[in-house]
Scaffold this active site. Structure first.
Site, PDB file in Angstrom:
ATOM      1  N   HIS A 183      47.057  43.461  68.400  1.00 36.35           N
ATOM      2  CA  HIS A 183      47.418  44.696  67.684  1.00 36.35           C
ATOM      3  C   HIS A 183      48.933  44.873  67.540  1.00 36.35           C
ATOM      4  O   HIS A 183      49.379  45.780  66.839  1.00 36.35           O
ATOM      5  CB  HIS A 183      46.851  45.927  68.399  1.00 36.35           C
ATOM      6  CG  HIS A 183      45.348  46.006  68.354  1.00 36.35           C
ATOM      7  ND1 HIS A 183      44.646  45.966  67.174  1.00 36.35           N
ATOM      8  CD2 HIS A 183      44.424  46.108  69.349  1.00 36.35           C
ATOM      9  CE1 HIS A 183      43.340  46.057  67.440  1.00 36.35           C
ATOM     10  NE2 HIS A 183      43.180  46.135  68.744  1.00 36.35           N
ATOM     11  N   ASP A 225      37.603  39.592  68.523  1.00 40.44           N
ATOM     12  CA  ASP A 225      37.611  40.888  69.197  1.00 40.44           C
ATOM     13  C   ASP A 225      36.842  41.896  68.317  1.00 40.44           C
ATOM     14  O   ASP A 225      36.745  41.711  67.106  1.00 40.44           O
ATOM     15  CB  ASP A 225      39.065  41.343  69.372  1.00 40.44           C
ATOM     16  CG  ASP A 225      39.203  42.562  70.266  1.00 40.44           C
ATOM     17  OD1 ASP A 225      39.382  42.374  71.480  1.00 40.44           O
ATOM     18  OD2 ASP A 225      39.128  43.699  69.743  1.00 40.44           O
ATOM     19  N   HIS A 227      37.796  44.698  67.467  1.00 42.25           N
ATOM     20  CA  HIS A 227      38.749  45.409  66.608  1.00 42.25           C
ATOM     21  C   HIS A 227      39.561  44.442  65.750  1.00 42.25           C
ATOM     22  O   HIS A 227      39.916  43.352  66.206  1.00 42.25           O
ATOM     23  CB  HIS A 227      39.688  46.260  67.472  1.00 42.25           C
ATOM     24  CG  HIS A 227      38.947  47.188  68.379  1.00 42.25           C
ATOM     25  ND1 HIS A 227      38.729  46.893  69.708  1.00 42.25           N
ATOM     26  CD2 HIS A 227      38.336  48.371  68.131  1.00 42.25           C
ATOM     27  CE1 HIS A 227      38.014  47.878  70.255  1.00 42.25           C
ATOM     28  NE2 HIS A 227      37.763  48.782  69.316  1.00 42.25           N
TER      29      HIS A 227
HETATM   30 ZN   LIG Z   1      39.390  45.228  70.892  1.00 38.08          ZN
END
Ligand SMILES: [Zn+2]
Length: 373
Positions: A183, A225, A227
């Site tokens: 991220h 993942d 996300h």
């Molecule tokens: Zn995640």
């Protein structure tokens, strides 16, 4: 399989805003303990403990790679904010610096005023918000050292899989990175991420492969993942030598990225493949997306595979909503091996998320069994 671990990564411990409460972050040291405990009991895996010495050539290389891919003022903030707050009595030694005000780029109608939210502010509270985009990437006493150690594991893996390590020649490695990285976009922390480990892996292999061959390597980053890896996508969005492929929850965190229409730009056009999957998806639906990922990967013909591996796809995970069970990870990993690239090429697997502590060890073990079987 060779599994890389650095004890420094266990020292990072933060709190986060979760729902309406400030709680110990779900991204906690116990996650790694669960994995280490499970893998230590399995003779299929060799856990190697790595600790980078501050003044070693590899440490110098690591800091150079971090500085060339992340903004210097951002890194300075991650490194110093907790100490600055502590010296001013604004945070306790064992507490977390959390942002309270974020620069909203649409805050001002005037473009002249709008440019103000793009410049680093002087105020210590404002800076905490300027260098983060959510309240899950707070800064604690050991955040910086753990994030550097985590990136160091990616670099160690890069040296080995590129064939340039003096002793190890392993072709498949898992790096137990913590904090995770996908991220982080090099300008802001978010989603428990401070330094993008996949970027360090790619840049590390690029560095080492210069010593080994004249050919510029091509990479696939397979992000599994729950996300979307917004940070990794952003880094390589215009890079034609890195194919980013992500299977992730549709319309889930980080909310503003991960659409199928995000295909890359310039040289990187068609080198970004987002495969969002609906809430409640089962392993069969997951494997349908995996087939699309495999098609993209094999037609790209990469030289190296980086896997951003998260286990928040597990059915009990508090931050995900797929219906994968422990044995499904073996099935998924095996399924990816029908890809020629994923079967044959050097692979560096980096740990990302996964927040059911007790299940994390068995889930990692299940995936690695399928990948190596
Ligand atoms: Zn995640």
């Amino acid at each position: 399989m060779l599994v890389l671990h650095d004890p420094t990564t266990l020292e990072h411990k933060t709190t986060e805003l979760l729902g309406s409460k400030i709680l110990q972050a779900l991204e906690c040291p116990e996650r790694l303990i669960s994995i280490l405990t499970t893998l230590k009991g399995n003779s299929d895996h060799e856990i190697q403990t790595i600790t980078l010495k501050d003044d070693s050539p590899k440490s110098t290389l690591l800091h150079g790679l971090i500085e060339s891919s992340h903004k210097s003022d951002y890194l300075e903030h991650i490194r110093t904010a907790h100490g600055n707050w502590l010296s001013q009595g604004l945070v306790d030694q064992d507490a977390t610096v959390l942002p309270e005000c974020f620069p909203a780029h649409h805050l001002f109608a005037s473009s002249q005023l709008n440019s103000k939210v793009r410049s680093p502010p002087k105020d210590i509270f404002a800076r905490a918000g300027f260098y983060a985009y959510d309240m899950s990437a707070g800064l604690a006493e050991h955040t910086w050292s753990a994030a550097v150690a985590s990136a160091g594991l990616a670099l160690e893996g890069a040296e080995i899989v590129s064939g340039q390590h003096a002793e190890r020649k392993d072709k498949t490695i898992m790096a137990l990175c913590r904090p995770p990285g996908h991220h982080c976009n090099g300008r802001m922390a978010g989603g428990y991420c401070y330094i993008n480990n996949a970027v360090i892996a790619v840049d590390g292999i690029r560095h080492y492969s210069k010593a080994g061959s004249a050919k510029t390597p091509k990479f696939v980053i397979l992000d599994l993942d729950f996300h979307h890896g917004n940070g990794t996508q952003e880094y390589f969005y215009k890079d034609g030598e890195v194919l980013y492929v992500s299977i992730h929850g549709e319309d889930e965190y980080p909310y503003y990225s991960g659409g199928e229409d995000e295909k890359g730009e310039g040289k990187g056009l068609n080198c970004n493949v987002n495969l969002p999957l609906k809430s409640g998806s089962t392993v069969d639906e997951y494997l349908d997306k995996a087939d699309l990922a495999i098609k993209a990967i094999d037609s790209y013909q990469p030289d190296y595979v980086i896997v951003s591996l998260g286990f928040d796809t597990f059915h009990l995970d508090p931050l995900g909503n797929f219906k994968l069970e422990t044995e499904d990870y073996e099935t998924i990993a095996q399924h990816f091996k029908i890809s020629q690239a994923l079967k044959l090429l050097p692979a560096l697997i980096l740990l990302e998320g996964g927040y059911v502590v007790d299940a994390l060890g068995p889930n990692v073990q299940s995936f690695l069994k399928g990948w190596t079987g």
